[in-house]
Design a protein around this motif. Structure first.
Motif, PDB file in Angstrom:
ATOM      1  N   THR A  16      -4.590  12.252   5.686  1.00 42.73           N
ATOM      2  CA  THR A  16      -5.684  11.387   6.128  1.00 42.73           C
ATOM      3  C   THR A  16      -6.300  10.551   5.009  1.00 42.73           C
ATOM      4  OG1 THR A  16      -7.214  13.248   5.904  1.00 42.73           O
ATOM      5  CG2 THR A  16      -6.275  12.850   8.095  1.00 42.73           C
ATOM      6  N   THR A  17      -6.044  10.914   3.758  1.00 42.88           N
ATOM      7  CA  THR A  17      -6.590  10.138   2.646  1.00 42.88           C
ATOM      8  C   THR A  17      -5.682   8.973   2.250  1.00 42.88           C
ATOM      9  OG1 THR A  17      -5.564  11.698   1.119  1.00 42.88           O
ATOM     10  CG2 THR A  17      -7.893  12.073   1.671  1.00 42.88           C
ATOM     11  N   ALA A  18      -4.495   8.915   2.803  1.00 39.81           N
ATOM     12  CA  ALA A  18      -3.541   7.852   2.461  1.00 39.81           C
ATOM     13  C   ALA A  18      -3.786   6.616   3.325  1.00 39.81           C
ATOM     14  CB  ALA A  18      -2.115   8.355   2.661  1.00 39.81           C
ATOM     15  N   PRO A  19      -3.337   5.452   2.845  1.00 39.43           N
ATOM     16  CA  PRO A  19      -3.484   4.243   3.662  1.00 39.43           C
ATOM     17  C   PRO A  19      -2.692   4.367   4.965  1.00 39.43           C
ATOM     18  CG  PRO A  19      -2.446   3.740   1.529  1.00 39.43           C
ATOM     19  CD  PRO A  19      -2.693   5.201   1.566  1.00 39.43           C
ATOM     20  N   LYS A  20      -3.230   3.755   6.004  1.00 38.62           N
ATOM     21  CA  LYS A  20      -2.595   3.821   7.319  1.00 38.62           C
ATOM     22  C   LYS A  20      -1.582   2.693   7.505  1.00 38.62           C
ATOM     23  CE  LYS A  20      -6.439   5.854   9.894  1.00 38.62           C
ATOM     24  NZ  LYS A  20      -7.298   5.693  11.075  1.00 38.62           N
ATOM     25  N   ILE A  21      -0.607   2.981   8.357  1.00 45.37           N
ATOM     26  CA  ILE A  21       0.287   1.929   8.827  1.00 45.37           C
ATOM     27  C   ILE A  21      -0.151   1.578  10.248  1.00 45.37           C
ATOM     28  CG2 ILE A  21       2.244   2.655   7.397  1.00 45.37           C
ATOM     29  CD1 ILE A  21       3.482   3.827  10.029  1.00 45.37           C
ATOM     30  N   ASP A  22       0.262   0.421  10.719  1.00 43.29           N
ATOM     31  CA  ASP A  22      -0.076  -0.008  12.075  1.00 43.29           C
ATOM     32  C   ASP A  22       0.961   0.572  13.032  1.00 43.29           C
ATOM     33  OD1 ASP A  22      -0.709  -1.247  14.437  1.00 43.29           O
ATOM     34  OD2 ASP A  22      -0.724  -3.282  13.614  1.00 43.29           O
ATOM     35  N   VAL A  23       0.595   1.652  13.707  1.00 39.69           N
ATOM     36  CA  VAL A  23       1.557   2.330  14.586  1.00 39.69           C
ATOM     37  C   VAL A  23       1.902   1.496  15.819  1.00 39.69           C
ATOM     38  CG1 VAL A  23       0.995   4.662  13.809  1.00 39.69           C
ATOM     39  CG2 VAL A  23      -0.247   3.679  15.734  1.00 39.69           C
ATOM     40  N   GLY A  34      -3.410  17.250   1.092  1.00 37.46           N
ATOM     41  CA  GLY A  34      -4.357  16.717   2.063  1.00 37.46           C
ATOM     42  C   GLY A  34      -4.141  17.238   3.468  1.00 37.46           C
ATOM     43  N   GLN A  35      -4.961  16.722   4.356  1.00 32.35           N
ATOM     44  CA  GLN A  35      -4.932  17.099   5.765  1.00 32.35           C
ATOM     45  C   GLN A  35      -3.995  16.168   6.530  1.00 32.35           C
ATOM     46  OE1 GLN A  35      -6.893  19.752   7.128  1.00 32.35           O
ATOM     47  NE2 GLN A  35      -7.061  20.128   4.932  1.00 32.35           N
ATOM     48  N   PHE A  36      -3.213  16.748   7.426  1.00 30.78           N
ATOM     49  CA  PHE A  36      -2.393  15.936   8.317  1.00 30.78           C
ATOM     50  C   PHE A  36      -3.303  15.246   9.338  1.00 30.78           C
ATOM     51  CE2 PHE A  36       0.932  19.368   7.544  1.00 30.78           C
ATOM     52  CZ  PHE A  36       1.701  18.586   6.694  1.00 30.78           C
ATOM     53  N   PRO A  37      -2.898  14.085   9.834  1.00 27.71           N
ATOM     54  CA  PRO A  37      -3.689  13.447  10.890  1.00 27.71           C
ATOM     55  C   PRO A  37      -3.566  14.193  12.222  1.00 27.71           C
ATOM     56  CG  PRO A  37      -1.715  12.159  10.432  1.00 27.71           C
ATOM     57  CD  PRO A  37      -1.763  13.259   9.417  1.00 27.71           C
ATOM     58  N   HIS A  38      -2.465  14.923  12.376  1.00 30.71           N
ATOM     59  CA  HIS A  38      -2.195  15.699  13.589  1.00 30.71           C
ATOM     60  C   HIS A  38      -1.474  16.977  13.161  1.00 30.71           C
ATOM     61  CE1 HIS A  38      -3.202  12.063  15.797  1.00 30.71           C
ATOM     62  NE2 HIS A  38      -2.361  11.415  15.031  1.00 30.71           N
ATOM     63  N   PRO A  39      -1.556  18.035  13.947  1.00 34.42           N
ATOM     64  CA  PRO A  39      -0.933  19.302  13.538  1.00 34.42           C
ATOM     65  C   PRO A  39       0.600  19.269  13.549  1.00 34.42           C
ATOM     66  CG  PRO A  39      -1.968  19.516  15.700  1.00 34.42           C
ATOM     67  CD  PRO A  39      -2.301  18.152  15.200  1.00 34.42           C
ATOM     68  N   GLU A  57       0.835  -1.213   0.000  1.00 39.41           N
ATOM     69  CA  GLU A  57       0.000   0.000   0.000  1.00 39.41           C
ATOM     70  C   GLU A  57       0.863   1.253   0.000  1.00 39.41           C
ATOM     71  OE1 GLU A  57      -4.216  -0.775   2.299  1.00 39.41           O
ATOM     72  OE2 GLU A  57      -2.464  -0.311   3.508  1.00 39.41           O
ATOM     73  N   GLN A  58       1.867   1.265   0.859  1.00 41.43           N
ATOM     74  CA  GLN A  58       2.739   2.436   0.968  1.00 41.43           C
ATOM     75  C   GLN A  58       3.533   2.654  -0.324  1.00 41.43           C
ATOM     76  OE1 GLN A  58       2.880   4.686   3.708  1.00 41.43           O
ATOM     77  NE2 GLN A  58       1.032   3.548   4.219  1.00 41.43           N
ATOM     78  N   ALA A  59       3.883   1.567  -1.005  1.00 44.55           N
ATOM     79  CA  ALA A  59       4.665   1.671  -2.247  1.00 44.55           C
ATOM     80  C   ALA A  59       3.874   2.344  -3.367  1.00 44.55           C
ATOM     81  CB  ALA A  59       5.136   0.287  -2.684  1.00 44.55           C
ATOM     82  N   THR A  60       2.554   2.330  -3.282  1.00 48.59           N
ATOM     83  CA  THR A  60       1.740   2.958  -4.331  1.00 48.59           C
ATOM     84  C   THR A  60       1.673   4.476  -4.188  1.00 48.59           C
ATOM     85  OG1 THR A  60      -0.327   2.775  -3.080  1.00 48.59           O
ATOM     86  CG2 THR A  60       0.265   0.900  -4.490  1.00 48.59           C
ATOM     87  N   LEU A  61       2.099   4.989  -3.049  1.00 44.18           N
ATOM     88  CA  LEU A  61       2.052   6.438  -2.831  1.00 44.18           C
ATOM     89  C   LEU A  61       3.107   7.134  -3.691  1.00 44.18           C
ATOM     90  CD1 LEU A  61       1.746   6.423   1.074  1.00 44.18           C
ATOM     91  CD2 LEU A  61      -0.086   6.861  -0.578  1.00 44.18           C
ATOM     92  N   PRO A  62       2.851   8.373  -4.106  1.00 40.54           N
ATOM     93  CA  PRO A  62       3.830   9.097  -4.924  1.00 40.54           C
ATOM     94  C   PRO A  62       4.985   9.674  -4.095  1.00 40.54           C
ATOM     95  CG  PRO A  62       1.888  10.447  -4.593  1.00 40.54           C
ATOM     96  CD  PRO A  62       1.597   9.112  -3.951  1.00 40.54           C
ATOM     97  N   TYR A  63       5.087   9.255  -2.862  1.00 38.87           N
ATOM     98  CA  TYR A  63       6.138   9.737  -1.962  1.00 38.87           C
ATOM     99  C   TYR A  63       6.518   8.613  -1.007  1.00 38.87           C
ATOM    100  CZ  TYR A  63       2.016  10.277   1.018  1.00 38.87           C
ATOM    101  OH  TYR A  63       0.853  10.037   1.705  1.00 38.87           O
ATOM    102  N   GLU A  65       3.447  11.171  19.835  1.00 40.48           N
ATOM    103  CA  GLU A  65       2.534  10.266  19.146  1.00 40.48           C
ATOM    104  C   GLU A  65       3.047   9.935  17.750  1.00 40.48           C
ATOM    105  OE1 GLU A  65      -1.373  11.991  18.643  1.00 40.48           O
ATOM    106  OE2 GLU A  65      -0.542  13.834  17.853  1.00 40.48           O
ATOM    107  N   TRP A  66       2.724   8.729  17.326  1.00 37.13           N
ATOM    108  CA  TRP A  66       3.087   8.262  15.993  1.00 37.13           C
ATOM    109  C   TRP A  66       1.961   8.593  15.027  1.00 37.13           C
ATOM    110  CZ3 TRP A  66       7.955   7.003  15.558  1.00 37.13           C
ATOM    111  CH2 TRP A  66       8.636   6.467  16.656  1.00 37.13           C
ATOM    112  N   TRP A  67       2.333   8.843  13.796  1.00 39.20           N
ATOM    113  CA  TRP A  67       1.342   9.091  12.749  1.00 39.20           C
ATOM    114  C   TRP A  67       1.094   7.795  11.988  1.00 39.20           C
ATOM    115  CZ3 TRP A  67       2.184  14.289   9.715  1.00 39.20           C
ATOM    116  CH2 TRP A  67       2.122  15.360  10.611  1.00 39.20           C
TER     117      TRP A  67
END
Length: 198
Positions: free
Chosen positions: A126-133, A82-87, A28-34, A119-121
């Protein structure tokens, strides 16, 4: 009632399940453009871009709660928006355009300082797939990396742990005993021989 130890088959099944989960997460993470990494304090994002781009060709906007990186112009390619999950702390965050030996030749490197550095992100936006923190193994840190208040608390906990291991009083117990001794000294007329302390 005590729980039974998991069998080797159970352990193997859990391990296989964990490998599968991790592989799916990496895919999932590999599909991101970053690409992105993080520590407990910050997030670093790298975006591969064309070698012919210059800094002035990019529109990079880092706000407290959002990010946008795109090529300037109405039809410019958007790399992340997009929006960050945290500031974050925009004044402490930055970006650079660097030449790399990897294709396509350059990358935008973005450093984001988290507001909450405890805290871990799960994702950058928020639109990207999540990792298991819960599976993140933090890097070792030294006491000097901590702010004053946190450092004092950790040092106190470490001291108290050592004291307990030696059978000696903790800092709180020592403080109470000192207060009691002071009180006894100030009030010699009182009899403390039958007092239960502790």
């Amino acid at each position: 009632m005590s729980e039974q130890e998991p069998s080797s088959a159970d352990l193997a099944a859990r391990e296989a399940e964990e490998k599968q989960r991790k592989a799916a997460e990496e895919a999932e993470q590999a599909t991101l453009p970053y690409k992105w990494t993080q520590t407990i304090r910050d997030v670093d994002v790298t975006i591969p871009v064309s070698a012919n781009l210059k800094g002035r060709d990019l529109d990079v906007v880092l706000k407290k709660d959002s990010i946008k990186v795109k090529v300037k112009g109405e039809n410019g390619e958007v790399f992340i928006d997009g929006q960050f999950p945290h500031p974050i702390k925009p004044s402490e965050s930055s970006w650079t355009l660097e030449t790399t030996s990897k294709p396509p030749g350059k990358e935008v490197s973005i450093h984001l300082d988290k507001v909450n550095q405890m805290e871990w992100w799960a994702h950058v936006v928020t639109t990207a797939p999540k990792i298991d923190v819960s599976k993140i193994t933090p890097e070792n840190s030294s006491l000097s990396d901590l702010d004053g208040e946190t450092r004092a608390m950790v040092e106190k906990m470490m001291y108290d742990q050592r004291q307990k291991e030696m059978g000696a009083p903790t800092s709180d117990e020592q403080r109470k005993m000192d207060i009691l001794k002071k009180f006894q000294k100030e009030h010699p007329e009182m009899d403390f021989s039958n007092a239960k302390i502790g």
